[in-house]
Design an enzyme around this catalytic site. Structure first.
Site, PDB file in Angstrom:
ATOM      1  CG  MET A  38      -1.755  -1.048   1.060  1.00  0.00           C
ATOM      2  SD  MET A  38      -3.708  -0.650   1.909  1.00  0.00           S
ATOM      3  CE  MET A  38      -3.012  -0.573   3.592  1.00  0.00           C
ATOM      4  N   GLY A  39       2.184   1.048  -0.241  1.00  0.00           N
ATOM      5  CA  GLY A  39       3.200   2.334  -0.566  1.00  0.00           C
ATOM      6  C   GLY A  39       3.766   2.737   0.904  1.00  0.00           C
ATOM      7  CB  ALA A  40       4.006   4.746   3.260  1.00  0.00           C
ATOM      8  N   GLY A  44      10.857  -3.058   5.523  1.00  0.00           N
ATOM      9  CA  GLY A  44       9.998  -4.247   5.573  1.00  0.00           C
ATOM     10  C   GLY A  44       9.681  -4.624   4.230  1.00  0.00           C
ATOM     11  CG  HIS A  45       6.838  -2.138   2.168  1.00  0.00           C
ATOM     12  ND1 HIS A  45       6.810  -0.877   2.851  1.00  0.00           N
ATOM     13  CD2 HIS A  45       5.615  -2.662   2.196  1.00  0.00           C
ATOM     14  CE1 HIS A  45       5.546  -0.689   3.366  1.00  0.00           C
ATOM     15  NE2 HIS A  45       4.757  -1.856   2.894  1.00  0.00           N
ATOM     16  CG  ASP A 158       0.602  -7.531   7.750  1.00  0.00           C
ATOM     17  OD1 ASP A 158      -0.319  -6.817   8.200  1.00  0.00           O
ATOM     18  OD2 ASP A 158       1.395  -7.054   7.351  1.00  0.00           O
ATOM     19  CB  SER A 194       3.105   2.263   6.195  1.00  0.00           C
ATOM     20  OG  SER A 194       3.724   1.474   5.162  1.00  0.00           O
TER      21      SER A 194
HETATM   22  P1  AMP Z   1       1.393  -3.013   3.326  1.00  0.00           P
HETATM   23  O1  AMP Z   1       1.860  -2.023   2.550  1.00  0.00           O
HETATM   24  O2  AMP Z   1       1.376  -2.541   4.791  1.00  0.00           O
HETATM   25  O3  AMP Z   1       0.160  -3.473   2.984  1.00  0.00           O
HETATM   26  O4  AMP Z   1       2.519  -3.959   3.587  1.00  0.00           O
HETATM   27  C1  AMP Z   1       2.816  -4.638   2.162  1.00  0.00           C
HETATM   28  C2  AMP Z   1       3.443  -6.170   2.721  1.00  0.00           C
HETATM   29  O5  AMP Z   1       4.575  -5.826   3.443  1.00  0.00           O
HETATM   30  C3  AMP Z   1       2.694  -7.152   3.239  1.00  0.00           C
HETATM   31  O6  AMP Z   1       2.873  -8.258   2.905  1.00  0.00           O
HETATM   32  C4  AMP Z   1       3.331  -6.776   4.581  1.00  0.00           C
HETATM   33  O7  AMP Z   1       3.365  -8.138   5.482  1.00  0.00           O
HETATM   34  C5  AMP Z   1       4.822  -6.595   4.487  1.00  0.00           C
HETATM   35  N1  AMP Z   1       5.326  -5.796   5.539  1.00  0.00           N
HETATM   36  C6  AMP Z   1       4.902  -4.688   6.298  1.00  0.00           C
HETATM   37  N2  AMP Z   1       5.871  -4.598   7.259  1.00  0.00           N
HETATM   38  C7  AMP Z   1       6.712  -5.475   7.300  1.00  0.00           C
HETATM   39  C8  AMP Z   1       7.742  -5.745   8.010  1.00  0.00           C
HETATM   40  N3  AMP Z   1       8.194  -4.973   9.145  1.00  0.00           N
HETATM   41  N4  AMP Z   1       8.492  -6.743   7.871  1.00  0.00           N
HETATM   42  C9  AMP Z   1       8.227  -7.452   6.771  1.00  0.00           C
HETATM   43  N5  AMP Z   1       7.306  -7.523   6.063  1.00  0.00           N
HETATM   44  C10 AMP Z   1       6.508  -6.382   6.222  1.00  0.00           C
END
Ligand code: AMP
Length: 284
Positions: A38-40, A44-45, A158, A194
């Site tokens: 979802m950006g930002a 981790g991403h 997640d 994010s």
């Molecule tokens: P989001 O942008 O928050 O929807 O996350 C996109 C992907 O990045 C999802 O598969 C999350 O589980 C993964 N993600 C977010 N934060 C982390 C993190 N700290 N470590 C590893 N993966 C992450």
């Protein structure tokens, strides 16, 4: 050889239209790795992206703040948007394609509904956020159909989302391989998210008790404490300053367990710090 060189210096492509991306990928040879976000973007991403680049001939990252996974009153409108920085990060990381669709290109008013299985999607994250996982599965299924990747990368952060996506792909006989990726943390233990930018300095300090609780549970297990009840008590006591949503211990199929079993359990925490909901977990 020449083609390989060309690939390395090729400019990152940006697509906004699903149909154009589908037409483009249709003729590609080799494996495609897909990282939905979802950006930002944060580290981790980036770890998901790096795993995808390592494993595949081509990597596609999507940036789409999916409205259907937010409930009324949640942070959809203020969710951090950093499109230019995100594109730069992707380009420097070596991403081949960034997919940035608009809501209108993804959703219509007349479409079949994807419903996450109640007993696994209306617990934990889904208890306070009913229909959240319907929205997650809907968008992930759409994105997988558009991109048709060989592998798709999701964070263990997640955990329930990862489980429900794996379950969907298995149940619907999708061809994609789901690759779970390790949680990336700040040096002091806070899991990257994010949403961390919503935290004030003081709140960030308070939020550290979430990862500290998981560490305390780890330490207790090293001293042979495996009873869920006792582990949960230790963690809750360490998070007295937080608005705890849940502290739970489940097996890999997300059934609650009375005892932790090595290599089979996950400890999950959902808590609010001020108005910010944070989640973290530990895979035993
Ligand atoms: P989001 O942008 O928050 O929807 O996350 C996109 C992907 O990045 C999802 O598969 C999350 O589980 C993964 N993600 C977010 N934060 C982390 C993190 N700290 N470590 C590893 N993966 C992450």
């Amino acid at each position: 050889m020449l083609l390989l060189f060309y690939n390395k210096v090729a400019k990152m492509k940006i697509f906004e239209n699903p149909k154009e991306l589908m037409d483009y990928t249709k003729n590609l040879k080799g494996s495609i790795g897909f990282v939905p976000t979802m950006g930002a973007l944060h580290a981790g991403h980036l770890s998901l992206i790096k795993n995808s680049i390592r494993d595949n001939d081509l990597t596609i990252v999507s940036i789409f703040i999916n409205p259907t996974q937010f409930l009324p009153g949640e942070d959809l409108d203020k969710y951090p948007r950093k499109l230019e920085a995100d594109k730069k990060i992707c380009s420097l990381a070596g991403v081949d394609i960034v997919f940035i669709p608009t809501r209108e290109k993804i959703y219509s008013n007349t479409e079949p509904k994807v419903l996450a299985p109640n007993q696994k999607a209306y617990i934990l994250e889904g208890l306070k956020r009913p229909t959240h996982f319907d929205g997650v599965l809907t968008v992930v299924l759409k994105l997988l159909n558009i991109i048709n990747p060989t592998r798709a990368y999701f964070g263990k952060k997640d955990a329930q989302q990862l489980y429900l996506i794996q379950n969907m792909c298995r149940s619907l006989f999708l061809h994609v391989e789901i690759v779970p990726c390790e949680i990336v943390r700040e040096d002091d233990g806070l899991a990257l998210s994010s949403r961390n930018i919503y935290l004030s300095k003081e709140q960030r300090k308070e939020a550290l008790n979430i990862s500290k609780s998981l560490k305390l549970a780890s330490k207790a297990m090293m001293k042979d404490e495996f009873e869920s009840k006792n582990l949960k008590k230790i963690m809750r006591e360490n998070m007295k300053n937080l608005d705890i949503d849940y502290v739970e211990i489940v097996d890999r199929d997300f059934n609650r367990v009375d005892k932790v079993t090595l290599k089979q359990s996950i400890i999950l925490i959902g808590a609010k710090v001020g108005d910010t909901r944070l989640i973290d977990n530990l895979w035993i």
